[in-house]
Design a protein around this motif. Sequence first.
Motif, mmCIF file in Angstrom:
data_model
loop_
_atom_site.group_PDB
_atom_site.id
_atom_site.type_symbol
_atom_site.label_atom_id
_atom_site.label_comp_id
_atom_site.label_asym_id
_atom_site.label_seq_id
_atom_site.Cartn_x
_atom_site.Cartn_y
_atom_site.Cartn_z
ATOM 1 N N GLN A 257 0.825 -1.215 0.000
ATOM 2 C CA GLN A 257 0.000 0.000 0.000
ATOM 3 C C GLN A 257 0.858 1.265 0.000
ATOM 4 O OE1 GLN A 257 -3.755 0.395 0.109
ATOM 5 N NE2 GLN A 257 -3.031 -1.351 -1.060
ATOM 6 N N GLU A 258 0.209 2.390 -0.237
ATOM 7 C CA GLU A 258 0.856 3.715 -0.258
ATOM 8 C C GLU A 258 2.120 3.667 -1.117
ATOM 9 O OE1 GLU A 258 1.161 6.118 3.414
ATOM 10 O OE2 GLU A 258 -0.075 4.580 4.361
ATOM 11 N N GLU A 259 1.940 3.231 -2.349
ATOM 12 C CA GLU A 259 3.065 3.124 -3.293
ATOM 13 C C GLU A 259 4.196 2.264 -2.730
ATOM 14 O OE1 GLU A 259 2.548 4.051 -6.377
ATOM 15 O OE2 GLU A 259 0.609 4.768 -5.632
ATOM 16 N N ARG A 260 3.823 1.172 -2.116
ATOM 17 C CA ARG A 260 4.759 0.149 -1.631
ATOM 18 C C ARG A 260 5.679 0.676 -0.536
ATOM 19 N NH1 ARG A 260 8.019 -2.705 -5.093
ATOM 20 N NH2 ARG A 260 7.366 -4.614 -4.088
ATOM 21 N N LYS A 261 5.058 1.346 0.446
ATOM 22 C CA LYS A 261 5.846 1.868 1.569
ATOM 23 C C LYS A 261 5.976 0.785 2.639
ATOM 24 C CE LYS A 261 6.076 5.839 4.717
ATOM 25 N NZ LYS A 261 6.417 5.076 5.905
ATOM 26 N N ARG A 262 7.205 0.245 2.793
ATOM 27 C CA ARG A 262 7.429 -0.802 3.804
ATOM 28 C C ARG A 262 7.460 -0.176 5.184
ATOM 29 N NH1 ARG A 262 10.904 -3.607 6.991
ATOM 30 N NH2 ARG A 262 10.913 -5.880 6.790
ATOM 31 N N LEU A 263 6.724 -0.759 6.139
ATOM 32 C CA LEU A 263 6.694 -0.220 7.495
ATOM 33 C C LEU A 263 7.669 -0.979 8.394
ATOM 34 C CD1 LEU A 263 2.833 0.105 8.136
ATOM 35 C CD2 LEU A 263 4.366 1.828 7.184
ATOM 36 N N SER A 264 8.231 -0.257 9.366
ATOM 37 C CA SER A 264 9.051 -0.933 10.386
ATOM 38 C C SER A 264 8.089 -1.593 11.381
ATOM 39 C CB SER A 264 9.928 0.087 11.119
ATOM 40 O OG SER A 264 9.090 0.970 11.848
ATOM 41 N N ILE A 265 8.613 -2.455 12.248
ATOM 42 C CA ILE A 265 7.747 -3.115 13.242
ATOM 43 C C ILE A 265 7.075 -2.064 14.128
ATOM 44 C CG2 ILE A 265 7.769 -4.615 15.289
ATOM 45 C CD1 ILE A 265 9.893 -6.317 13.825
ATOM 46 N N ARG A 266 7.821 -1.033 14.501
ATOM 47 C CA ARG A 266 7.263 0.036 15.341
ATOM 48 C C ARG A 266 6.102 0.723 14.618
ATOM 49 N NH1 ARG A 266 7.915 5.333 16.180
ATOM 50 N NH2 ARG A 266 7.640 6.071 18.322
ATOM 51 N N GLN A 267 6.301 1.021 13.343
ATOM 52 C CA GLN A 267 5.228 1.669 12.562
ATOM 53 C C GLN A 267 4.015 0.754 12.425
ATOM 54 O OE1 GLN A 267 7.748 2.500 9.162
ATOM 55 N NE2 GLN A 267 7.594 4.700 9.517
ATOM 56 N N GLN A 268 4.256 -0.550 12.298
ATOM 57 C CA GLN A 268 3.151 -1.507 12.201
ATOM 58 C C GLN A 268 2.334 -1.512 13.496
ATOM 59 O OE1 GLN A 268 5.593 -4.856 11.202
ATOM 60 N NE2 GLN A 268 5.098 -4.769 9.035
ATOM 61 N N PHE A 269 3.041 -1.459 14.630
ATOM 62 C CA PHE A 269 2.361 -1.460 15.932
ATOM 63 C C PHE A 269 1.583 -0.164 16.157
ATOM 64 C CE2 PHE A 269 3.670 -4.942 18.987
ATOM 65 C CZ PHE A 269 4.135 -5.801 18.004
ATOM 66 N N MET A 270 2.125 0.963 15.684
ATOM 67 C CA MET A 270 1.510 2.270 15.943
ATOM 68 C C MET A 270 0.439 2.647 14.916
ATOM 69 S SD MET A 270 2.812 3.324 18.682
ATOM 70 C CE MET A 270 2.229 5.006 18.697
ATOM 71 N N PHE A 271 0.353 1.912 13.829
ATOM 72 C CA PHE A 271 -0.484 2.313 12.689
ATOM 73 C C PHE A 271 -1.941 2.648 13.058
ATOM 74 C CE2 PHE A 271 -2.478 2.339 8.596
ATOM 75 C CZ PHE A 271 -1.485 2.768 7.733
ATOM 76 N N PRO A 272 -2.630 1.829 13.883
ATOM 77 C CA PRO A 272 -4.041 2.148 14.180
ATOM 78 C C PRO A 272 -4.213 3.471 14.925
ATOM 79 C CG PRO A 272 -3.543 -0.123 14.758
ATOM 80 C CD PRO A 272 -2.235 0.542 14.475
#
Length: 292
Positions: A257-272
Amino acid sequence: MKRIVFSLFQPATLALIVVFWASAPASLLDKSWAITAASIATLAMVQALEFANERHASWRLSAREFLTDLFYVIVYYAVIVAVETKLADEPLASAKHALGITTTWAMHLPFVVQVALVVFLVEFGQYWMHRLMHNSFVWWTHAPHHHITQLNAAKGLVGNPLELLLVSLSVIALFDLPKNAVFCGFNVLTAVSAFAHANVRFNPPRWYSYIFTTVEAHSLHHSVGYNETRCNYANALLLCDRLFGTFREGESECVGQEERKRLSIRQQFMFPARPLIAMIKAKPGKSASAAS
Ligand SMILES: [Zn+2]
Ligand SMILES: [Zn+2]
């Protein structure tokens, strides 16, 4: 020869899983780690296949991807499963007991039918939960899974913990079923989900692709455009998409998603928390003038 092996591999694995649990000794079923060990062994086997018959070089497992996937395998089996058991399965089993709900008929079904029932019940719930995620604010919990930029065997477990918890919910605790049938059903679901996320060039028989989710169907679900993701919701039973009108033919090598923006684990946890953080950051004066 290779073509035949990769044509039969998925149905043969499912058959072996059924035979294994059908003949599992009672002493093994008593061990709480038995299903976890079998699930991790299944994931490891599918992961190893990626080196035998790669699908896309662009999905090849790097050290960073491997460590991220490993982190989520540990989080899922050590934390999410325990939380889900405590918060959902155990209360549901208590309610079943208190209300006197019995489904003893399920105990007398043939083993294969019991396994099919487990797979269908779990999958039916997951299908609708997943579809809801793509069509409501619950998307904020699921989006991190769609930010992965390549598919690999354990990628089904990569995502925000809230999402992992939500998709793990099921009504299985309401049913009287033998332990080996329940374990077998969950093992089959793990295998199909691993196949559907694996960087492996399978060539399954047509009947398999009709019933079960394949990497082709699931990679299309991971397409770059958000609207393109709104199809092929089934984690394991593609039949649900065929029945409920959300099946789409095709596949996609380019995922994220978002033009293939890879998220870090921290970003994955904070996303919601993103909408909340954006709201706090927005200046009150700015939002007042925007509203007027
Ligand atoms: Zn999705
Ligand atoms: Zn996925």
